[in-house]
Design an enzyme around this catalytic site. Structure first.
Site, PDB file in Angstrom:
ATOM      1  CD  GLU A 160      -3.088   0.703   2.217  1.00 32.43           C
ATOM      2  OE1 GLU A 160      -3.867   1.615   2.489  1.00 32.43           O
ATOM      3  OE2 GLU A 160      -3.145  -0.416   2.740  1.00 32.43           O
ATOM      4  CD  GLU A 212      -4.479  -0.354   9.162  1.00 26.19           C
ATOM      5  OE1 GLU A 212      -5.061   0.158   8.194  1.00 26.19           O
ATOM      6  OE2 GLU A 212      -3.883  -1.442   9.096  1.00 26.19           O
TER       7      GLU A 212
END
Length: 705
Positions: free
Chosen positions: A303, A585
């Site tokens: 990502e 996260e």
């Protein structure tokens, strides 16, 4: 990692070096390694996108020489003088996320030195790029920084031919690369390096969370000992599994260097609680890991995009910790370019159409970075030019969203996007596979963030002298705030979404400042929710930066410390007690049994939840700006949470500002030392004491508490 990731359709940065010491009398040569990088490499999730900007890589080089007599000479890369040639090198495969394969058998010793026989090389071809789009950089390059020493090296197995398989723990998760001493290998033998953030409960490396970005490097030997490091890959990891190493692997065989954009450190914090110190260090490490050319979300999986929402929430923390003015100013250019191209502020910048995110839509919080990031840079620097440079970006975002409001000023139009508004993304109650399922109504979150953007754009227009815009945005601001109050807050101060996030946004964004009674009641409701949760955090990305400031604003410091110091999941210190060395996260990226969150999106190195450091600077250390550029700043440490001392400092445009406090031995006094730079004023605001204004110098104060 040069020239860095920009919106290449609009601009590319050129880098200038003094190479005087590299030149010698007589013949010289220039040689360049070219890799796919961000330009041609496979970028992003859901299979990624290769060759997005183009399918050919190239170099534009210009050497300028000035002689002692004042005369000059220049050499330019070109495709017509037949002196520039190309060939395939020993890097046989390279990808930023997936890793690099290097075959030393294809090395050509001396290939970049004068006299090398390049008769079998091919002539170069011209790749056109508009010279007008080449510019000097505002930001700094990505470079190697300090060395990470292995904390442990363990042999965990053997390859079929008896060479070792080793597990190395570098103790710190971050963006880094290993330079390895490839010794004792026969020609054709390979060593494989796999890089991961965490281990599975059984002690094996956890690769599932990396998805396609497997971070795997392979070196094939030519039979000669050599030190080797990948050139065009970057890895986020704490652990490395090294397979096929010949002989005993030792720390002397590895040189592991931390990589990120060059930034000057400007902010520090320490206190008497070692867990809080580790939490703060984790936020710093996550920032460093993700400030690699652009502000990414994570440095390890497939990502590593410049998500606009993450930096919208983290920008105030980032500007305190490091000088990121040029770094974010550069990124904002690409935000504007993508806004013009796509008609809105995309989810991430530079934008590449990927999977469900392929068609940008106006999303709250993520899009609000168009206003929040320039405003934060202005408050840090005091330079209105950053507001002027980004005014079109900020104005067009506010104008665009105005079209989506209901008549009462609420942003409840659902975007044409499968996930709709992202709301309080990664609310801890959301199921692992659906981070959008938050407790707080998405239209409430969207309207609150838009109201803050309206407040900020009004002030920006006033500062820049745009009187007509300022008047229009002031009316829009009042309209949106009124709609928010009427739709989401009852007269008794309770909210339609009875959540920590809802109350935190309403209070922290100043939406209740004109309703002092309801603000008090809302603060009481928020504090009650914290107590009822047992001190557990109940917010996702959108609410987390603001829950502690909202509690403090409404006089609930005990509840703020209760949230901050909890070690139960979900909480900041739960991550620390689980051994985190960066900010996760998800609140539960790792479960208490050390199993990994089953969601397909789990990272152990995201800075968004580390935005709590902003509150720590302002209220544990007791230092926060009041006026742009730190011309006036507040000194207001909150003694609580079992802390007995704390210290923070920040390099302001005027110099170093600092606060150090220590509780007296009897627990009834606190000694405070304040450093005030020349040209600034410190406003000392200790509860139950008269406010003091301090001018330049070092001041020693004592307060009864």
């Amino acid at each position: 990692m040069i020239p860095g990731w920009t919106n290449y359709e609009q601009r590319v940065e050129m880098w200038t070096y003094d190479v005087t010491e590299n030149l010698s009398a007589g013949t010289n040569a220039m040689g360049f390694w070219l890799g796919d990088g961000w330009y041609r490499g496979r970028l992003g999730f859901d299979g990624g996108y290769a060759n997005y900007y183009g399918d050919r890589i190239g170099v534009f080089a210009q050497l300028e020489v000035e002689y002692a007599d004042g005369s000059t000479d220049a050499v330019y890369s070109n495709s017509w003088d037949r002196r520039w040639k190309t060939t395939l090198g020993p890097i046989v495969c390279s990808d930023l996320c997936e890793g690099e394969r290097y075959d030393a058998r294809f090395e050509m010793p001396g290939w970049s030195k004068p006299g090398f026989d390049d008769s079998d090389w091919k002539p170069v071809a011209e790749v056109f790029y508009d010279p007008a789009r080449i510019e000097n950089p505002d930001t700094s390059p990505v470079r190697a920084h300090e060395r990470n020493q292995p904390a442990s090296i363990e042999r965990i197995g053997s390859t079929d031919d008896g060479r070792g398989i080793w597990l190395v723990d570098f103790e710190q998760n971050c963006s880094q690369r290993i330079r390895l001493n490839m010794r004792g290998l026969e020609a054709g033998q390979s060593v494989t390096l796999r890089h991961v953030e965490v281990l599975e409960p059984d002690g094996t490396i956890a690769t599932r969370t990396l998805r396609r970005g497997q971070q795997c490097d392979i070196y094939t030997s030519n039979g000669t000992d050599a030190w080797w490091e990948p050139r065009f890959a970057m890895h986020g990891f704490r652990y490395a599994q090294i397979e096929g190493y010949a002989g005993e692997l030792t720390a002397e065989d590895m040189d592991c260097r931390v990589y990120h954009s060059v930034m000057d450190r400007t902010g520090e914090l320490t206190c008497s609680n070692s867990l809080l110190n580790r939490l703060h260090a984790n936020a710093v490490w996550s920032m460093r890991s993700n400030f690699v050319s652009i502000p990414t979300d994570c440095p390890q999986r497939d990502e590593r995009m410049g998500w606009t929402g993450d930096i919208c929430l983290f920008a105030p923390t980032a500007t305190y910790l490091y000088d990121v003015h040029g770094f974010l100013k550069s990124w904002l250019k690409d935000v504007r370019a993508d806004q013009v191209k796509w008609g809105t502020v995309p989810f991430y910048v530079p934008f590449i159409p990927l999977g469900v995110w392929a068609h940008p839509q106006s999303i709250s919080t993520w899009g609000d970075s168009a206003v929040e990031v320039p405003w934060t840079l202005y408050m840090e620097s005091g330079d209105p030019q950053v507001l002027a440079d980004s005014y079109d970006l900020s104005r067009d975002w506010v104008n665009e969203v105005e079209q989506y409001l209901s008549p009462d000023g609420v942003w409840d139009r659902k975007p044409d996007f499968p996930l709709g508004q992202l709301g309080d993304w990664l609310d801890p109650t959301a199921p692992p596979e659906d981070p959008t399922q938050a407790m707080t109504a998405k239209e409430l979150v969207a309207t609150a963030f838009y109201a803050r953007s309206c407040i900020q754009i009004t002030r920006i227009a006033e500062i820049l002298g745009y009187a007509d815009d300022a008047a229009r945005y002031a009316a829009l601001r009042d309209h949106v705030i009124a709609g928010f109050l009427d739709r989401f807050i009852r007269l008794d101060g309770t909210m339609t979404s009875d959540t920590q996030c809802a109350y935190a946004l309403a209070i922290a964004f100043g939406l209740l400042d004109g309703e002092p009674v309801r603000k008090v009641k809302a603060g009481n409701c928020l504090a009650c929710l914290v107590r009822e949760s047992g001190g557990k955090v109940s917010t996702g990305f959108a609410g987390t930066p603001f829950v502690l400031p909202a509690l403090t604003q409404t006089g609930h410091d005990d509840e703020a410390y209760q949230l901050l110091t909890s070690t139960e999941c979900p909480s900041w210190l739960y991550q620390v007690t689980m051994g985190a060395t960066t900010t996760w996260e998800r609140w539960d990226s790792m479960r208490p049994d050390r199993s990994l969150n089953p969601g397909g999106m789990t990272s152990f190195n995201h800075y968004a939840l580390g935005s709590v450091a902003e509150w720590m600077h302002a209220h544990i250390g007791g230092l926060e700006t009041i006026e742009p550029g730190w011309k006036k700043f507040r000194v207001a440490p909150i003694v609580g949470g079992g802390l007995t001392e704390a210290s923070t400092s920040h390099i302001t445009p005027f110099g170093r500002a600092a606060v150090t406090w220590q509780m007296g031995t009897d627990g009834s006094t606190v000694d405070v030392t304040v450093t005030v730079p020349v040209g600034t004023t410190a406003v000392v605001d200790i509860p139950d004491h008269e406010v003091q204004n301090l001018t330049a110098g070092t001041h020693h104060l004592q307060f009864h508490i």
